[in-house]
Design a protein around this motif. Structure first.
Motif, mmCIF file in Angstrom:
data_model
loop_
_atom_site.group_PDB
_atom_site.id
_atom_site.type_symbol
_atom_site.label_atom_id
_atom_site.label_comp_id
_atom_site.label_asym_id
_atom_site.label_seq_id
_atom_site.Cartn_x
_atom_site.Cartn_y
_atom_site.Cartn_z
ATOM 1 N N ASN A 173 27.297 -29.134 32.657
ATOM 2 C CA ASN A 173 28.299 -28.220 32.089
ATOM 3 C C ASN A 173 27.710 -27.085 31.262
ATOM 4 O OD1 ASN A 173 30.395 -30.002 33.021
ATOM 5 N ND2 ASN A 173 29.873 -31.289 31.253
ATOM 6 N N ASN A 174 26.384 -26.908 31.353
ATOM 7 C CA ASN A 174 25.795 -25.757 30.672
ATOM 8 C C ASN A 174 26.149 -24.495 31.461
ATOM 9 O OD1 ASN A 174 24.285 -24.288 28.856
ATOM 10 N ND2 ASN A 174 22.320 -24.759 29.814
ATOM 11 N N LEU A 175 26.059 -23.351 30.795
ATOM 12 C CA LEU A 175 26.332 -22.101 31.492
ATOM 13 C C LEU A 175 25.231 -21.846 32.508
ATOM 14 C CD1 LEU A 175 27.344 -19.845 28.478
ATOM 15 C CD2 LEU A 175 28.852 -20.968 30.131
ATOM 16 N N SER A 176 25.629 -21.390 33.696
ATOM 17 C CA SER A 176 24.662 -21.171 34.750
ATOM 18 C C SER A 176 25.169 -20.124 35.726
ATOM 19 C CB SER A 176 24.435 -22.493 35.488
ATOM 20 O OG SER A 176 23.575 -22.291 36.585
ATOM 21 N N ASP A 177 24.234 -19.460 36.426
ATOM 22 C CA ASP A 177 24.688 -18.554 37.482
ATOM 23 C C ASP A 177 24.505 -19.221 38.850
ATOM 24 O OD1 ASP A 177 21.966 -18.430 37.490
ATOM 25 O OD2 ASP A 177 21.826 -16.268 37.147
ATOM 26 N N LYS A 178 24.143 -20.512 38.801
ATOM 27 C CA LYS A 178 24.046 -21.289 40.042
ATOM 28 C C LYS A 178 24.887 -22.556 39.901
ATOM 29 C CE LYS A 178 19.156 -20.134 40.019
ATOM 30 N NZ LYS A 178 18.958 -20.268 38.565
#
Ligand SMILES: [Zn+2]
Length: 200
Positions: free
Chosen positions: A63-68
């Motif tokens: 649930n961390n921010l990611s662009d994938k």
């Protein structure tokens, strides 16, 4: 006083006031700032907002921010997959990463328990954490929620919840002063807190 403004201005002020930490006064200041700014600056701001909204999502694992679909930390094979550090929000991940001591994985709860505000265990990603522990070979869980009332409530709940698993559960040591938010703790304090984490 707001009624003397053209309607579009009132609409924008109202929209800003819905944002966290922004009162009516700040909302007006932001609106006037936008009115005074050059068009290119505002176009850039609008593009940045839609780019973030379009490309950033929550990692399907932690649930961390990611662009994938799966974030860089979860897909990094050099990290210790037997360890999960539980934080309230993405800022907690950033703070722990900066401290440079922790080499395991994370679990971002995307909130903290707050009975007064009606935020219960089902409103944050606690079940997902339990599922990860059940499905993977997790040896250690480090609880690094903030040292605020909500953060402590969440930590206590997690300790109780994870008691039945045969894993080491520790809480970030209280080198961080009471009421402190992990995000704002200085790096040295956070490193010490991590090293002195107490096993429960
Ligand atoms: Zn992840």
């Amino acid at each position: 006083m707001g009624s003397s403004f053209p309607r579009s201005i009132t609409v924008l002020i109202d929209a800003f006031s819905k944002m966290p930490g922004i009162g009516k006064h700040s909302a007006r200041r932001l609106t006037f700032y936008i009115l005074k700014s050059r068009s290119e600056e505002i176009d850039f701001l609008l593009r940045s907002i839609s780019e973030v909204k379009r490309s950033i999502r929550f990692c399907s694992e932690c649930n961390n921010l990611s662009d994938k679909e799966v974030c860089d930390i979860c897909s990094d094979s050099t990290r210790d997959t037997g360890s999960i550090c539980v934080v309230s929000g993405p800022n907690g991940v950033m703070a722990m990463e900066k401290s440079g001591r922790y080499k395991g994985l994370y679990h971002v709860l995307l909130g903290e328990l707050s009975p007064i505000d009606g935020v219960g265990p089902e409103d944050i990603k606690i079940n997902e954490l339990v599922q990860r522990i059940k499905k993977n070979e997790i040896k250690e869980v480090v609880i690094a929620t903030d040292f605020t009332t909500e953060g402590e409530t969440t930590a206590l709940y997690l300790l109780e919840k994870l008691r039945s698993f045969k894993i080491k559960v520790s809480r970030l040591a209280r080198g961080v002063p009471a009421g402190a938010i992990v995000e704002y703790a200085d790096m040295e304090t956070l490193q010490r807190a991590f090293e002195e984490r107490t096993v429960i």
